[in-house]
Write a protein that holds these residues in place. Structure first.
Motif, PDB file in Angstrom:
ATOM      1  N   MET A  19       0.003 -23.468 -15.256  1.00 25.62           N
ATOM      2  CA  MET A  19       0.778 -24.710 -15.332  1.00 25.62           C
ATOM      3  C   MET A  19       1.498 -25.007 -14.026  1.00 25.62           C
ATOM      4  SD  MET A  19       2.649 -24.256 -19.019  1.00 25.62           S
ATOM      5  CE  MET A  19       3.365 -25.915 -18.904  1.00 25.62           C
ATOM      6  N   ALA A  20       1.586 -24.012 -13.168  1.00 24.67           N
ATOM      7  CA  ALA A  20       2.479 -24.104 -12.011  1.00 24.67           C
ATOM      8  C   ALA A  20       1.875 -24.839 -10.831  1.00 24.67           C
ATOM      9  CB  ALA A  20       2.932 -22.699 -11.609  1.00 24.67           C
ATOM     10  N   HIS A  21       1.440 -26.053 -11.054  1.00 26.18           N
ATOM     11  CA  HIS A  21       0.893 -26.854  -9.960  1.00 26.18           C
ATOM     12  C   HIS A  21       1.102 -28.327 -10.304  1.00 26.18           C
ATOM     13  CE1 HIS A  21      -1.965 -28.833  -7.346  1.00 26.18           C
ATOM     14  NE2 HIS A  21      -1.971 -27.747  -6.615  1.00 26.18           N
ATOM     15  N   PRO A  22       1.579 -29.108  -9.320  1.00 25.47           N
ATOM     16  CA  PRO A  22       1.899 -30.510  -9.600  1.00 25.47           C
ATOM     17  C   PRO A  22       0.753 -31.265 -10.280  1.00 25.47           C
ATOM     18  CG  PRO A  22       2.565 -29.937  -7.376  1.00 25.47           C
ATOM     19  CD  PRO A  22       1.844 -28.750  -7.924  1.00 25.47           C
ATOM     20  N   SER A  23      -0.445 -31.169  -9.725  1.00 23.10           N
ATOM     21  CA  SER A  23      -1.569 -31.905 -10.304  1.00 23.10           C
ATOM     22  C   SER A  23      -1.867 -31.436 -11.722  1.00 23.10           C
ATOM     23  CB  SER A  23      -2.817 -31.739  -9.449  1.00 23.10           C
ATOM     24  OG  SER A  23      -2.570 -32.165  -8.134  1.00 23.10           O
TER      25      SER A  23
ATOM     26  N   LEU B  95       0.258 -30.135 -13.829  1.00 21.82           N
ATOM     27  CA  LEU B  95       1.315 -30.636 -14.713  1.00 21.82           C
ATOM     28  C   LEU B  95       1.035 -32.082 -15.082  1.00 21.82           C
ATOM     29  CD1 LEU B  95       4.649 -29.221 -13.262  1.00 21.82           C
ATOM     30  CD2 LEU B  95       3.562 -28.683 -15.434  1.00 21.82           C
ATOM     31  N   PHE B  96       0.615 -32.840 -14.100  1.00 24.73           N
ATOM     32  CA  PHE B  96       0.269 -34.232 -14.346  1.00 24.73           C
ATOM     33  C   PHE B  96      -0.859 -34.323 -15.366  1.00 24.73           C
ATOM     34  CE2 PHE B  96      -2.534 -37.802 -13.400  1.00 24.73           C
ATOM     35  CZ  PHE B  96      -1.669 -38.873 -13.518  1.00 24.73           C
TER      36      PHE B  96
ATOM     37  N   GLU C 251       0.268 -33.576 -18.853  1.00 34.33           N
ATOM     38  CA  GLU C 251       0.977 -34.718 -19.461  1.00 34.33           C
ATOM     39  C   GLU C 251       0.015 -35.801 -19.908  1.00 34.33           C
ATOM     40  OE1 GLU C 251       4.176 -36.660 -17.535  1.00 34.33           O
ATOM     41  OE2 GLU C 251       5.476 -34.910 -17.607  1.00 34.33           O
TER      42      GLU C 251
ATOM     43  N   ILE D 191       8.713 -28.870 -20.805  1.00 34.10           N
ATOM     44  CA  ILE D 191       9.039 -29.727 -19.671  1.00 34.10           C
ATOM     45  C   ILE D 191      10.506 -30.177 -19.755  1.00 34.10           C
ATOM     46  CG2 ILE D 191       8.405 -31.808 -18.405  1.00 34.10           C
ATOM     47  CD1 ILE D 191       6.168 -29.830 -18.435  1.00 34.10           C
TER      48      ILE D 191
ATOM     49  N   MET E 162      -2.182 -39.975  -9.389  1.00 33.38           N
ATOM     50  CA  MET E 162      -0.844 -40.226  -9.961  1.00 33.38           C
ATOM     51  C   MET E 162      -0.006 -41.059  -9.010  1.00 33.38           C
ATOM     52  SD  MET E 162       1.126 -36.566  -9.457  1.00 33.38           S
ATOM     53  CE  MET E 162      -0.143 -35.484  -8.798  1.00 33.38           C
TER      54      MET E 162
ATOM     55  N   TYR F   2       6.849 -34.013  -9.961  1.00 32.56           N
ATOM     56  CA  TYR F   2       5.906 -32.986 -10.393  1.00 32.56           C
ATOM     57  C   TYR F   2       6.015 -31.750  -9.523  1.00 32.56           C
ATOM     58  CZ  TYR F   2       3.754 -36.185 -13.673  1.00 32.56           C
ATOM     59  OH  TYR F   2       3.549 -37.025 -14.733  1.00 32.56           O
ATOM     60  N   GLU F   3       6.280 -31.973  -8.258  1.00 32.75           N
ATOM     61  CA  GLU F   3       6.417 -30.826  -7.353  1.00 32.75           C
ATOM     62  C   GLU F   3       7.659 -30.000  -7.708  1.00 32.75           C
ATOM     63  OE1 GLU F   3       6.260 -32.733  -3.567  1.00 32.75           O
ATOM     64  OE2 GLU F   3       4.070 -32.658  -3.485  1.00 32.75           O
TER      65      GLU F   3
ATOM     66  N   ARG G 126       9.091 -29.765 -10.621  1.00 34.89           N
ATOM     67  CA  ARG G 126       8.839 -29.038 -11.864  1.00 34.89           C
ATOM     68  C   ARG G 126       7.929 -27.843 -11.613  1.00 34.89           C
ATOM     69  NH1 ARG G 126       7.371 -34.025 -15.979  1.00 34.89           N
ATOM     70  NH2 ARG G 126       9.462 -34.935 -16.085  1.00 34.89           N
ATOM     71  N   ALA G 127       6.896 -28.080 -10.829  1.00 34.05           N
ATOM     72  CA  ALA G 127       5.928 -27.009 -10.555  1.00 34.05           C
ATOM     73  C   ALA G 127       6.616 -25.832  -9.876  1.00 34.05           C
ATOM     74  CB  ALA G 127       4.784 -27.535  -9.689  1.00 34.05           C
TER      75      ALA G 127
ATOM     76  N   ILE H  77       8.311 -23.764 -12.514  1.00 27.57           N
ATOM     77  CA  ILE H  77       7.353 -23.048 -13.352  1.00 27.57           C
ATOM     78  C   ILE H  77       6.696 -21.926 -12.564  1.00 27.57           C
ATOM     79  CG2 ILE H  77       5.235 -23.295 -14.704  1.00 27.57           C
ATOM     80  CD1 ILE H  77       6.138 -26.143 -15.348  1.00 27.57           C
ATOM     81  N   LYS H  78       6.430 -22.218 -11.311  1.00 26.78           N
ATOM     82  CA  LYS H  78       5.829 -21.201 -10.449  1.00 26.78           C
ATOM     83  C   LYS H  78       6.742 -19.985 -10.344  1.00 26.78           C
ATOM     84  CE  LYS H  78       3.267 -21.310  -6.089  1.00 26.78           C
ATOM     85  NZ  LYS H  78       3.030 -22.145  -4.893  1.00 26.78           N
TER      86      LYS H  78
END
Lengths: 110, 110
Positions: free
Chosen positions: A19-23, A25-26, A29, A87, B1, B9-10, B12-13, B16-17
DNA sequence: GTCATATTTGGCCATATAGCCAAATTGCCA
DNA sequence: TGGCAATTTGGCTATATGGCCAAATATGAC
């Protein structure tokens, strides 16, 4: 930590890492709103198809999404929507961090 | 996006990371039970002090933990216990994955 | 079968991470 | 002030990741 517990922590970490990546996560969602095929997601994310495909394979490998072939596309769907609850908590952390920052700024001006 | 959403998103990532590592997950769970100093955690994790210290700095940087100097030690504490709810969901994903695996195995035997 | 479309895989490079050791720092207390 | 204990930082190596391009592999339509 107890060595017997290590595999469990590793398994959890693997999922969280996915889950730990911006894309990603997008993508999560979006999939929470609607199932999507690779082409759609590629356009939404705005990266190379191969890149998005690899992101999806990471998510699938972690067990976060399922895929289903239909017509001439492959549709991905979110498996555990409970992921989304998380989230909210992440946002809480961000807020708490911002608050702290504000406090520090304030104490600097004194 | 939408590019305006990218920083969100960054952010949040990044959080989570910070959770996406077996030792750090372990530390988070321990801190959920009790605040702890670096020395205690080092012993519990079973790694080099410097390694644990770096893990804690990752968690702190992400805003997941707070630190407080007391006596001659630094005590770390979990900032948002809601993080723990998430672990339950991660376990759900693991269970779902295991179920699938069972199904596949079953269909192979047919 | 052949073509076109959708998706995955391999190759490559640049960057980030985890881990240990050794060294530097910080703070307490005699 | 000097030394001890706790913690952090720097240096290093090995490994993993993300991204693109190009090539391979389905899958459906004709």
């Amino acid at each position: 930590m107890k060595s017997s517990m290590k595999p469990q922590y590793e398994a959890r970490a693997k999922i969280i890492k996915a889950m730990a990546h911006p894309s990603r996560l997008f993508i999560i969602e979006e999939l929470n709103k609607n199932e999507r095929c690779v082409g759609e997601l590629t356009e939404m994310v705005g990266a190379d198809t191969s890149t998005v495909s690899k992101h999806l394979s990471v998510l699938k490998n972690a067990g976060l999404v399922t895929d289903e072939k239909r017509a001439n596309s492959i549709y991905y769907a979110l498996r555990c929507p409970c992921i989304m609850n998380f989230i909210g908590c992440v946002e809480d952390v961000l807020t708490a961090k911002a608050e702290d920052h504000k406090k520090i700024m304030k104490s600097c001006r004194k």
